[in-house]
Each structure stands twice: as structure tokens, then as C-alpha cells.
Design an enzyme around this catalytic site. Structure first.
Site, PDB file in Angstrom:
ATOM      1  N   GLU A  29      -6.245 -10.964  -6.209  1.00  0.00           N
ATOM      2  CA  GLU A  29      -5.890  -9.540  -6.569  1.00  0.00           C
ATOM      3  C   GLU A  29      -5.642  -9.250  -8.175  1.00  0.00           C
ATOM      4  O   GLU A  29      -6.162  -8.420  -8.601  1.00  0.00           O
ATOM      5  CB  GLU A  29      -4.858  -8.745  -5.869  1.00  0.00           C
ATOM      6  CG  GLU A  29      -3.570  -9.285  -5.886  1.00  0.00           C
ATOM      7  CD  GLU A  29      -2.652  -8.528  -5.098  1.00  0.00           C
ATOM      8  OE1 GLU A  29      -1.504  -9.073  -4.772  1.00  0.00           O
ATOM      9  OE2 GLU A  29      -2.664  -7.185  -5.158  1.00  0.00           O
ATOM     10  N   LYS A  32      -0.973   0.441  -6.268  1.00  0.00           N
ATOM     11  CA  LYS A  32       0.162   0.210  -5.875  1.00  0.00           C
ATOM     12  C   LYS A  32       0.515   0.487  -4.519  1.00  0.00           C
ATOM     13  O   LYS A  32       0.966  -0.429  -3.535  1.00  0.00           O
ATOM     14  CB  LYS A  32       1.343   0.660  -6.914  1.00  0.00           C
ATOM     15  CG  LYS A  32       2.699  -0.018  -6.503  1.00  0.00           C
ATOM     16  CD  LYS A  32       2.779  -1.390  -6.565  1.00  0.00           C
ATOM     17  CE  LYS A  32       4.008  -2.267  -6.149  1.00  0.00           C
ATOM     18  NZ  LYS A  32       3.890  -3.561  -5.953  1.00  0.00           N
ATOM     19  N   ARG A  84      11.544   2.600 -14.568  1.00  0.00           N
ATOM     20  CA  ARG A  84      12.316   1.949 -13.369  1.00  0.00           C
ATOM     21  C   ARG A  84      12.297   2.588 -12.074  1.00  0.00           C
ATOM     22  O   ARG A  84      12.710   1.972 -11.252  1.00  0.00           O
ATOM     23  CB  ARG A  84      13.662   2.181 -13.943  1.00  0.00           C
ATOM     24  CG  ARG A  84      14.104   1.410 -15.309  1.00  0.00           C
ATOM     25  CD  ARG A  84      15.230   2.117 -16.097  1.00  0.00           C
ATOM     26  NE  ARG A  84      16.427   1.436 -15.206  1.00  0.00           N
ATOM     27  CZ  ARG A  84      17.220   0.347 -15.842  1.00  0.00           C
ATOM     28  NH1 ARG A  84      16.429  -0.422 -16.638  1.00  0.00           N
ATOM     29  NH2 ARG A  84      18.139  -0.073 -14.899  1.00  0.00           N
ATOM     30  N   LYS A 112      -2.462 -13.243  -3.868  1.00  0.00           N
ATOM     31  CA  LYS A 112      -2.056 -13.251  -5.593  1.00  0.00           C
ATOM     32  C   LYS A 112      -3.289 -13.393  -6.289  1.00  0.00           C
ATOM     33  O   LYS A 112      -3.439 -12.763  -7.381  1.00  0.00           O
ATOM     34  CB  LYS A 112      -0.939 -13.977  -5.842  1.00  0.00           C
ATOM     35  CG  LYS A 112       0.272 -13.362  -5.320  1.00  0.00           C
ATOM     36  CD  LYS A 112       0.921 -12.211  -6.056  1.00  0.00           C
ATOM     37  CE  LYS A 112       0.912 -11.047  -5.133  1.00  0.00           C
ATOM     38  NZ  LYS A 112       0.877 -10.705  -3.737  1.00  0.00           N
ATOM     39  N   HIS A 121     -13.139 -27.801  10.967  1.00  0.00           N
ATOM     40  CA  HIS A 121     -14.133 -27.089  12.005  1.00  0.00           C
ATOM     41  C   HIS A 121     -15.068 -26.272  11.138  1.00  0.00           C
ATOM     42  O   HIS A 121     -15.446 -25.103  11.784  1.00  0.00           O
ATOM     43  CB  HIS A 121     -13.241 -26.175  12.981  1.00  0.00           C
ATOM     44  CG  HIS A 121     -12.186 -27.126  13.801  1.00  0.00           C
ATOM     45  ND1 HIS A 121     -12.532 -27.796  14.875  1.00  0.00           N
ATOM     46  CD2 HIS A 121     -11.076 -27.313  13.482  1.00  0.00           C
ATOM     47  CE1 HIS A 121     -11.640 -28.402  15.330  1.00  0.00           C
ATOM     48  NE2 HIS A 121     -10.622 -28.395  14.522  1.00  0.00           N
ATOM     49  N   TRP A 157      17.638   5.902  -8.193  1.00  0.00           N
ATOM     50  CA  TRP A 157      16.711   4.986  -7.354  1.00  0.00           C
ATOM     51  C   TRP A 157      17.548   4.564  -6.014  1.00  0.00           C
ATOM     52  O   TRP A 157      18.498   4.110  -6.256  1.00  0.00           O
ATOM     53  CB  TRP A 157      16.136   3.664  -7.903  1.00  0.00           C
ATOM     54  CG  TRP A 157      15.488   2.980  -6.844  1.00  0.00           C
ATOM     55  CD1 TRP A 157      16.144   1.800  -6.129  1.00  0.00           C
ATOM     56  CD2 TRP A 157      14.081   2.775  -6.523  1.00  0.00           C
ATOM     57  NE1 TRP A 157      15.082   1.226  -5.368  1.00  0.00           N
ATOM     58  CE2 TRP A 157      13.895   1.628  -5.704  1.00  0.00           C
ATOM     59  CE3 TRP A 157      13.035   3.347  -6.977  1.00  0.00           C
ATOM     60  CZ2 TRP A 157      12.720   1.544  -5.052  1.00  0.00           C
ATOM     61  CZ3 TRP A 157      11.790   3.175  -6.432  1.00  0.00           C
ATOM     62  CH2 TRP A 157      11.650   2.249  -5.217  1.00  0.00           C
ATOM     63  N   ASN A 180      24.268   3.104 -12.388  1.00  0.00           N
ATOM     64  CA  ASN A 180      23.475   2.210 -12.018  1.00  0.00           C
ATOM     65  C   ASN A 180      24.204   0.940 -11.408  1.00  0.00           C
ATOM     66  O   ASN A 180      24.959   0.594 -12.040  1.00  0.00           O
ATOM     67  CB  ASN A 180      22.385   1.777 -12.981  1.00  0.00           C
ATOM     68  CG  ASN A 180      21.572   0.954 -12.649  1.00  0.00           C
ATOM     69  OD1 ASN A 180      21.078   0.833 -11.445  1.00  0.00           O
ATOM     70  ND2 ASN A 180      21.014   0.045 -13.467  1.00  0.00           N
ATOM     71  N   GLY A 181      23.875   0.623  -9.987  1.00  0.00           N
ATOM     72  CA  GLY A 181      24.412  -0.674  -9.483  1.00  0.00           C
ATOM     73  C   GLY A 181      24.812  -0.111  -7.968  1.00  0.00           C
ATOM     74  O   GLY A 181      24.469   0.911  -7.228  1.00  0.00           O
ATOM     75  N   GLU A 185      -0.343 -15.806   1.254  1.00  0.00           N
ATOM     76  CA  GLU A 185       0.191 -14.986   0.183  1.00  0.00           C
ATOM     77  C   GLU A 185      -0.392 -15.383  -1.243  1.00  0.00           C
ATOM     78  O   GLU A 185      -0.628 -14.750  -1.924  1.00  0.00           O
ATOM     79  CB  GLU A 185       1.705 -14.801   0.193  1.00  0.00           C
ATOM     80  CG  GLU A 185       2.586 -14.169  -0.836  1.00  0.00           C
ATOM     81  CD  GLU A 185       2.035 -12.736  -1.089  1.00  0.00           C
ATOM     82  OE1 GLU A 185       1.351 -12.110  -0.313  1.00  0.00           O
ATOM     83  OE2 GLU A 185       2.220 -12.384  -2.367  1.00  0.00           O
ATOM     84  N   CYS A 191      18.347   2.623 -11.014  1.00  0.00           N
ATOM     85  CA  CYS A 191      18.461   3.604 -11.629  1.00  0.00           C
ATOM     86  C   CYS A 191      18.549   3.690 -13.100  1.00  0.00           C
ATOM     87  O   CYS A 191      18.799   2.580 -13.785  1.00  0.00           O
ATOM     88  CB  CYS A 191      19.978   4.209 -11.204  1.00  0.00           C
ATOM     89  SG  CYS A 191      20.269   4.080  -9.332  1.00  0.00           S
TER      90      CYS A 191
END
Ligand code: AGP
Length: 611
Positions: A491, A606, A27, A488, A507, A74, A100-101, A484, A2
Site C-alpha cells: 500500500e 484512510k 490530532r 504495508k 504447491h 478525542w 488531554n490524557g 500484514e 485531544c
């Protein structure tokens, strides 16, 4: 996260609050609101959605006042809605609060105040703060003491902005574990979650610390410690430009989000173990033994990085909870006419909660009667709203296209899910549970330990940046981690890299290994170490350079790898989260070294909201 803003001074607060909130949009948020003291009352304007909606409302019904607070939300408790938007009011609209929190004990406070006759209208934790301040204020304290008493009671994280109708020239702020700065103006003063919100007005700030409370008027700022002793602060002069400030001084959102991971992992662990240490509590999700025994099969379905987090879940639930789990790419699942029915549990994993393939896969599952559990970051997103149950990954908004903190949050959710199922099905002992729980609670500091070694990774980048082909290899969980890591690098560095099961190289793919090949060998799983080392020796014999990621203390690997990055020792099942951190940093530094746009890599979005 937030965004909090506040103003007290010579000018109309509204345009300053709106400007401040717009500088905090990065944010991420899903609703917004402002409150000002206007003609003897606190007047509020709130909206679900964007700040533009708020401006449209204010255009129709203008507000003005020389003191006010504003907020971009948020959502963490309660869906994005008007009622849940901040500011939150006390019962008689005398006190307005933005926050915020996460208030961890808000339910207990809410129940106590409801018994005292308080009427709650939102699902937020913040509303408890507004009523609690009101309760203490009405008990005879002045507003500042009421705030002190309140912050003494609440547990969790907060950055608060508070105004009270009876004190129309006083803006109060308090913080603990959530960021807050105080802007110092001329006949005006400000509060904000982050510098960008105030840089248009002042570059002189006080950096308020945890457990401190501030009282601002147009001409004065007083800051107190938790015992209400006034403390003197140095003025901090901000020399950042606004864009730099949005990244909190980091060069890129991706780096900022990599470094947010200790806090994100901690956030995802807090309040998710039962107080009596008898097991895991997955928020409001029951999924108890009876429900689990009624489940015929489990699917974990996702895309990209979220799919890899899901693979960690598959591996661990099978290995630790000893029940079979299918894992599918959402784009495959939705077209394969999967054999699912009302006895199927489909777990969909998604940071954005809007990925078209994952959303479609979920809807297909529901159409076939399956129960759907969403492991989602964006509160109130389509997947979050349509899933039968949601386990939020509390990572806050992830701005960089390349997912980092969300992956760590998703993997943490997989750890919790694994432990929960294993305990419900009596597949691990209570002692084993406690061992793993204690190791999990160490993870934030272990992640932090790795982050302090970022310069080591930067040196690896300088050594290997000209590699033309990169293989990431591993076995078991290390193989999943290598997927993963490879994504990264692809991309954001635009380098062709390939994850491979280390045992599979011989193989065919080993034919690709040559002098210029870099092989990143993930070797954290001790039971598979010897096997993977033999694969590392095979690629070395063909000229590859090997950068290994190993568990601290395993010096054996130094005989075979050109370089080794050690992660702190942890339980084998938790290693994927730690082993991935150096991979994130390596991809980041290589991309930077190649001059790429790290936060907005070419061709990517995104959230892939189209097929
Ligand atoms: C990860 O770095 C990528 N941005 C991408 O693979 C992403 O994980 C994938 O598109 C899934 O997104 P979601 O988690 O929002 O569903």
C-alpha cells in the site's frame, strides 16, 4: 489525542484560541470548546463536531476576553457530545479546565466528591479534575495550591489548562505524560499541546516537563516542580515549520505513529488487568463464563489490517482458550448469508469505526440476533455506537493511511481478549496467566527496543529496494504477521508482494521464485522454526534473497538467511506484535526510498466508507 490551548495577554483570546485549535486538528477530534474570562465571568462556548461549528456559534454569540483556554476532544471517556466537550466547569462555573490524557482514578475521585455534594453533568474524567480543584480551593487554598493538591491526587496522564474567575489574569498549566508547551510572547503568553498551535505568535517556548506546574500572566511565566519550588528553564527556539511541528518533528505521520507504539501498547494495557491479578478487565465488558458458555460460535470480522489483527485473535483464542473461532473478511461475510443467530458473538475490528463493509457486516449480524463486540479506535464512531459492547483501542487518531499503531493496539486487544476468555473458561492456570501478563507488560519497552534499531531496517531497505517481487512467508502466527507485512509494502511502496503460508509454497508459488525475488521469512514461532527454515532453504536454492525476522538468540537462522532482524524474546503468543514492527519500518523506508507519498499513498483512503 485531544488538543489543549491557552492564552493570557494584551489581545482578545478568542481568535488566538480558535487559531491554535485549528492547528491541532491533525490530532483528530470529535468536539471542541473555548472559555474566556469576560465581564467578571467565565463564559464557555462548546460544540460537538468541527471547529467550524464553534466559530459559527461564536459568530452568533461573540465572546471576548484577555485570558482563555480551548480544547479539541478525542473522546476516551464518554461519547462526543456538548456535555462531554471541554472546557469542563466546576459546580459554580468558577473554575474551567481543559485536559488531554486519561485520569485513571477519576471514578474514585468522582464518588468522593459526589458524597461531598458535587454534581457531575458529564461522563468525562476531566470533570473530576475541575471539581477537585474547586474542592481544594474552597477549602481555603489559593488557586495555585489547589492545583498542586489536585495533581498530587490524580493518577494517569494529563496536560491541563486552568482558569479561575477569582484570578482573571492567571492561566495555570500542568502536565504528566501528555505533551504541553509554553509559548513566550510580549505582554502575552501561551500554552498548547503542540507547537503548531502557537507558532503564529511565538517561536520561543519553555518545554514543561512531567509533574511540573506553570503559572502564566501576561507579563510573567513561573514554572514549579512538584514540590512548588520555582525552576528556571532554558528558552527553546522552535525552528520547525508548522507542518513539521504537526508531526512532532518526524518526517511523516506514519513514522510518528510507528514511534508512538510503545505508548499506545502501554495505554491499552493500563487498567485492563484486575487489581488482584485474577484476570483481565475488558473495560465495561463482562463476557463472563456464563455468557461465554452460552455462546454457540464466534466470528471475527474486519477488513485489511484490522482483519489481520482479527486473525491473530482467532488463532490465539482457538489455541489458548480452546474454543473455535471463525474469521471472515467483512466484504465476504456480508454477502455469504452467514449462519448466525442469537447465540453468535460477532467481534468487529475497525480503527475508524466507519468502514462500510465492516459496518454492514455488523448490522447484518445484529439483524440476525447476534451479539456484537466492537474493537474500535474512533470513539463515538458508527460501529462504536451500534455495537452492543465496545473495547476501545486507545491509539489516538491515526493520520497516515497505512495503519501501524492501530494494528498494534488491535493485536493488544486480541491478546487481552484471549487471556480473558482463557481465564473465564479455566483453560490456563493462574501461573500461566501471570507469566503472560508480565510478558505483556514488557511489550512497550520491547517495542521501543526494536524502534531503536530503525537504522538497521533502513540498511535492509538500501540493500533490497530494487526487489521486483517480494514474498512474505511464515507458519501459524508468523503467517498472519506476514500478511500484514505484505499489505504495508503493497500500500505504500506500490511493490507487488505476497504473503504465503511457508508450507504452501511448494504447491505452486515456488515456481515464481527467481534471482530477483526477495523473501521475508518470519520465523518467531520456535515450534515451527525447523519447518519454516526448510522452506527458506527451498527458496534460497532457487536464487531468492532471504531477510528473516527471528527471535533474539536463535542464531541458527543465520546459516540460511542473507540477513536477519532479531526481535527481543517474548512469549510466543505475543510475538506478532513485535515481529510486525520491523515490517512497518521496512515498508516505510522502501516507500520513502522510492519517493512515494508515505502518508497519503495513491488510490487509498484512510477510511473506506464506501463499498
Ligand atoms: C491498512 O493499512 C489500510 N489502511 C486498510 O487495510 C485498513 O486497515 C482497512 O481499510 C480497515 O480500516 P478500519 O480499521 O478503519 O476499519
Amino acid at each position: 489525542m485531544c488538543g489543549v490551548v491557552g492564552y493570557v495577554g494584551k489581545n482578545n483570546a478568542i481568535p488566538i484560541l480558535i487559531n491554535g485549535l485549528s492547528k491541532l486538528e491533525y490530532r483528530g477530534y470529535d468536539s471542541a470548546g473555548v472559555a474566556v474570562f469576560d465581564c467578571g465571568k467565565i463564559k464557555i462556548c462548546k460544540t460537538k463536531g468541527r471547529i467550524q461549528n464553534l466559530q459559527d456559534k461564536l459568530f452568533v454569540n461573540p465572546l471576548k476576553g484577555k485570558i482563555g483556554i480551548g480544547h479539541t476532544r478525542w473522546a476516551t471517556h464518554g461519547i462526543p457530545s456538548y456535555r462531554n466537550a471541554h472546557p469542563q466547569f466546576s459546580d459554580d462555573s468558577k473554575i474551567a479546565v481543559v485536559h488531554n490524557g486519561i485520569i485513571e482514578n477519576y471514578m474514585a475521585i468522582k464518588e468522593e466528591l459526589e458524597q461531598k455534594g458535587y454534581n457531575f453533568i458529564s461522563e468525562t474524567d476531566t470533570e473530576s479534575v475541575a471539581h477537585l480543584i474547586d474542592y481544594y480551593y474552597k477549602s481555603g487554598m489559593d488557586i495555585l495550591d489547589a492545583v498542586f493538591k489536585t495533581v498530587e491526587r490524580i493518577e494517569g496522564s494529563y496536560a491541563l489548562g486552568i482558569i479561575c474567575r477569582d484570578f482573571p489574569n492567571q492561566l495555570i498549566a500542568a502536565r504528566k505524560d501528555s505533551p504541553l508547551v509554553i509559548g513566550i510572547g510580549k505582554e502575552e503568553n501561551f500554552i498548547a499541546s503542540d507547537m503548531p498551535a502557537i507558532l503564529n505568535y511565538t517561536r520561543d517556548v519553555y518545554l514543561i516537563d512531567d509533574n511540573e506546574v506553570a503559572l502564566l500572566t501576561a507579563d510573567e511565566i513561573k514554572i514549579f516542580d512538584q514540590n512548588k519550588n520555582e525552576i528556571k528553564k532554558e528558552v527553546f527556539k522552535v525552528d520547525w515549520d508548522i507542518e513539521a511541528a504537526e508531526k512532532s518533528g518526524y518526517d511523516h505521520f506514519m513514522l510518528k505513529e510507528i514511534f508512538e507504539q510503545p505508548k499506545v501498547v502501554k495505554e491499552n494495557l493500563s487498567r485492563r488487568f484486575k487489581e488482584d491479578d485474577s484476570g483481565v478487565q475488558l473495560d465495561t465488558i463482562k463476557l463472563d463464563k456464563k455468557e461465554l458458555l452460552d455462546i454457540g460460535q464466534i466470528y471475527i470480522v474486519a477488513c485489511g489490517t484490522a482483519y489481520y489483527a482479527g486473525l491473530v485473535g482467532k488463532y490465539l483464542i482457538e489455541r489458548v482458550a480452546r474454543i473455535p473461532v471463525n474469521s471472515e473478511l467483512a466484504s465476504e461475510f456480508r454477502y455469504k448469508q452467514p449462519l448466525i443467530d442469537e447465540k453468535t458473538l460477532v467481534i468487529v475490528v475497525s480503527q475508524s469505526g466507519e468502514t462500510a463493509d465492516t459496518l454492514a457486516a455488523m448490522r447484518l449480524a445484529k439483524a440476525n440476533g447476534a451479539r456484537v463486540l466492537g474493537v474500535v479506535n474512533a470513539v463515538g464512531s458508527s460501529i462504536a455506537r451500534e455495537a452492543d459492547d465496545v473495547l476501545y483501542t486507545l491509539a489516538g487518531p491515526e493520520i497516515a493511511v497505512a495503519s501501524t499503531k492501530a494494528f498494534s493496539a488491535q493485536v493488544t486487544a486480541m491478546f487481552l481478549l484471549t487471556l480473558h476468555i482463557a481465564m473465564e473458561l479455566d483453560k490456563i492456570s493462574h501461573d500461566e496467566f501471570l507469566t503472560i501478563k508480565n510478558e505483556m507488560e514488557n511489550l512497550p519497552s520491547l517495542v521501543n527496543n526494536i524502534l531503536t534499531k530503525a537504522p538497521v531496517i533502513k540498511r535492509f531497505m538500501q540493500k533490497y529496494i530494487n526487489s521486483k517481487n517480494v514474498f512474505y512467508i511464515g507458519r501459524g502466527l508468523d503467517y498472519i504477521v506476514s500478511m500484514e507485512g505484505s499489505l504495508k509494502l503493497k500500500e505504500i511502496a506500490y511493490l507487488h508482494s505476497e504473503p504465503y503460508a511457508a508450507g504452501e509454497l511448494k504447491h505452486g508459488p515456488i515456481a515464481l521464485i527467481e534471482e530477483s525475488t526477495l523473501v521475508i521469512g518470519v520465523v518467531t514461532q520456535e515450534e515451527l522454526f525447523e519447518k519454516t527454515v526448510s522452506n527458506i532453504r527451498e527458496v534460497k536454492a532457487r536464487g531468492a534473497k532471504v531477510l528473516a525476522i527471528a527471535m533474539k538468540g536463535n542464531r541458527e537462522i543465520e546459516k540460511y538467511a542473507d540477513d536477519v532482524f532479531y526481535i527481543p524474546r517474548t512469549h510466543w503468543m505475543l510475538a506478532p506484535l513485535l515481529a510486525n514492527i520491523p515490517q512497518q519500518l521496512f515498508a516505510y523506508y522502501v516507500a520513502l526510498g522510492l519517493g512515494n507519498d508515505v502518508d497519503k499513498p495513491r488510490n487509498l483512503a484512510k477510511s473506506v466508507t464506501v463499498e
